[in-house]
Design an enzyme around this catalytic site. Sequence first.
Site, short mmCIF file in Angstrom:
data_model
loop_
_atom_site.label_atom_id
_atom_site.label_comp_id
_atom_site.label_asym_id
_atom_site.label_seq_id
_atom_site.Cartn_x
_atom_site.Cartn_y
_atom_site.Cartn_z
N ARG A 186 -75.35 -53.24 5.18
CA ARG A 186 -74.21 -53.67 4.37
C ARG A 186 -74.39 -53.24 2.92
NH1 ARG A 186 -69.51 -57.03 4.53
NH2 ARG A 186 -69.74 -57.11 6.78
N ALA B 76 -70.71 -63.48 7.66
CA ALA B 76 -69.87 -62.32 7.35
C ALA B 76 -68.46 -62.75 6.95
CB ALA B 76 -69.85 -61.33 8.52
N GLU C 235 -67.45 -64.83 1.16
CA GLU C 235 -68.44 -64.10 0.36
C GLU C 235 -67.88 -63.28 -0.80
OE1 GLU C 235 -69.68 -62.42 4.20
OE2 GLU C 235 -71.72 -62.58 3.42
#
Length: 750
Positions: A308, A508, A696
Site C-alpha cells: 500500500r 482498509a 483512514e
Amino acid sequence: MIGRPIPHEAAALHVTGRALYTDDVAARTPGLLHAHPVQAPHAHARITRLDVAPALDVPGVVRVLTAEDVPGVNDAGTKHDEPLFPDEVMFFGHAVAWVLADDLESARLGALAVEVDYEPLPSIIEVTDAIAQDSFQGARPRLERGDVDAGFAASSHVFEGEIEFAGQEHFYLETHASLASIDDDGQVFVQCSTQHPTETQEIVAHVLGLASHQVTVQCLRMGGGFGGKEMQPHGFAAIAALGARLTGRPVRVRLTRQQDMTMTGKRHGFHASWKVGFDDDGHLQALIATLTSDGGWSLDLSEPVLSRALCHIDNAYWIPHLAVDGRIARTHKTSQTAFRGFGGPQGMLVIEDILGRVAPTLGIEAHELRRRNFYVDEQPTPYGQPVRHAARLDRAWQQVLDTSDFAKRRDDIASHNAQNPDSRRGLAITPVKFGISFNFTSFNQGGALVHVYKDGSVLINHGGTEMGQGLHTKMLQVAATALGLPIERVRLAPTRTDKVPNTSATAASSGADLNGAAVKDACEQILARLAPVRERLAPETSWEELVRTAYFDRIQLWAAGFYRTPGLSWDVSTMTGNPFKYFAYGVAAAEVEVDGFTGAYRVTRVDIVHDVGDSLSPLVDLGQIEGGFVQGVGWLTLEDLRWDGSAGPSRGRLATQSASTYKLPSLSEMPIDLRVALLEHAADDGAVYGSKAVGEPPLMLAFAVREALREAVAAFGPDGAAVELASPATPEAVYWAIQATKARAGKAQV
Ligand code: MTE
Ligand code: MOS
C-alpha cells in the site's frame, strides 16, 4: 435513515460507562484466572534455561504456560514466523512464558519468580543498521512504469534526498484484552478485542490443535483498534484459550498500558532514498525511490503495508516514469503492523516531503507545484489503474482555497512574517487520494445475517467489528433504509464467528462498503420473498401485519447476505492491476504559528473538504474526519517513539512506554479553528447507497500541518530556502530546522 445525522449507536452507553468491553465481561465472570507475561529484558537472546517451579510456590499461582503446553502449532501468526512461546527472544519485552493466577497481583509476582537464563545475541535496532547489515524479511516488491532514464533525460531539474520518519503507537484507549472459556462440550469461546475475529479464531484453533468449528470468537466492541488489533490480538487470545483449555477455568488476558506498548506492534517507520526529476514548468517527469520499512521482529502485515505504501507514493500526482523498490527491514523491535492508512501515509509522506522540499528551489510555490501535478480524469496510476473522478480533487481543492480565503491569508501571513522578528506563520494546502479496497482481491467480501421476527422487529448481524468508527450505526441505517423501517425496529447483535463465518478484518476502511452491501443484500432477499404477500394485502397494510401474514404463509423471514466487490484485480508479482474500487479524496489547508526561540508552535486554523460520497451517516463521518486528521497530526508532529539504541543493558528497550513520555494529541493541540465540510455532489455508484469509505483517508489530511510548519520555518531564512524537516516535526525538531535555516542565512544565533 441513510444520510441522517444521527449519533453513534452506542454514544449514550459510551459516555455513561454502560458500554460493555471485553474486560468488563471478565470482571463479571466467576472463577476467573488472570494471565501475566514474563517479559525478556534483552533485545535479542537465546533462552538457555526456563524454570517455572519457583512461580508455582507463589500463593495464588495456578499454572505457568510454556511452549511444552501447546497441543497444536506454537505460532501466533499466519506466516509461521511468530512463535507464541519463543526459544529466541526477538525484542526487549518479548513474552517468554505466561503465569496464571487467581488474581492479577499473584500472577505478576509469579511472573517475577519465573527463572530465565539468557545468552544475549547481537541486535539491530535502527533501520539504517538493518540496511547496512542486509537484514531484511519478506518480499521485495518493485513498482515500475515507463522509462525512468528517459524521464530524467527530459528533466531540467533533478534532486536527490533521503528521509527517515517515525512510526506511531496506536494508543487505543482499551488495551489488548481476551477472555476465554470452555463450555461443557470442550468448545472454546473467546471474547476478544479484535478487528479480525475470523483470524483470531483460526490462530486459536491452530494453537490448540482444534478445527475452526470448535472455536467461537466474539467481539462486543473495541475501545479503538486503529489497525493495532488486526493481527496483534491473536497471540493473546491464544494464551487465554490455552490457559482455559488446560485449567478448565475462564482465563483473562488484559495488558497494562506498559505491556501493550512494549509488546505490540506499531505503525512502521520508514527510510526512503529518492531521486526526482521535473521539467521547466515543475511537472514531475521521473521518480526513483527505495522505501525500507522497519518491520520489527516478524512479518505479520508488513508485506501488505509495504504494497500500500508503494501504491500511494504517487498520492494525487501524475508521475510518468517511475521505479520504486520496497523492502522490509528485520530489526529487534516489536512486530510493526497495520495502522490507519496501512502504509498509505508512509508512501504519501515521501512524495509530499519531496514536493515541499524542492518547491523553493524550483521557484514555484508549493501549493502551485502540487496542483500542477494533479492527475486528470482517467490518467493511470503507476500500477495501471485509471484515476476515476480525479476532477473531484480539483473541486475540493478549489473549495478549500475559496472557503479558507487562502490567497488573502497568504498575504496577511507575509506581512506578519515581515513585521515579527521572532515568530513566523505558514499556510499550506495538501491533497489526499486514497485507494479503497484491500489490495489482496480475495479479502474484498462481506457477509451478514438478517432476522425478521414474527412481531416485525429485526435483528442484524454482520461480519464487521465496531471499534468506535460507527460501523454498527451505519449498518443499522442501511437495514432500516433497505427495509423501510424506523431505526428503532432494528437491533444489532455482537460480531461472532458462529453467526457470520470467514470474514475479513474490519480494515482498509472497507467495513461499511463490504458489510453494508451484505446487509442490504439480505434485506432485499427478504423483501423479494415478501413482495407476493404484499400484493395480496391492502396497500395500507402495516409492516407488522405483512410479516405476520408471511409467517403463516410459511415464508422464510431471515436471510444471509453476501457481497464481493466487483471489478477488482491485483497481481502482486508485477504490482499491477485495478486493486481499488474507487479513490477517496480530500484536501486540507492548515495554518501554524511558530516561535523562533523555542520551535514551539500552534495550529491556528484548519480547513478541510473531504469526499465521503453520499454520506451514510454525516455525524459519524465528521467524527472520522476530525479524529483521523488529529491522529495524523499526532503522527507527524508530536508522537515520538524512542528505542534505546545504546550498547548498554537496556539496548532495544522502548524508552517511551506510557503517556508520560509519549506525547499524544489532546484537546490543547486541537486546531484553534477547525472547519470540516463534506464534498458535495460526490455520490459514488460503486459503493452502498452512493457512499464512500471514510475510516483512514482523513489521517493523511495532516500533511497540511507538516507542510505549513515547513513554510513557517522557511520564513526564518532567505526567500527560496529549501527546508528539511524531521518527522515527527516536534517543537524540538522544528527548533533545529529553524537553526539550520538561520545558519544558511548567515544569521545563526549562538
Ligand atoms: N475510528 C475509531 N473511532 N476507532 C478506530 O479504531 N480505526 C480506523 C478507522 N477509524 C478506528 C477508527 C481504521 S485503521 C480503519 S481501517 C477503519 O476505521 C475501520 O473501520 P471501517 O472499515 O468501518 O471504516
Ligand atoms: Mo485499518 S489500518 O486498515 O485497521
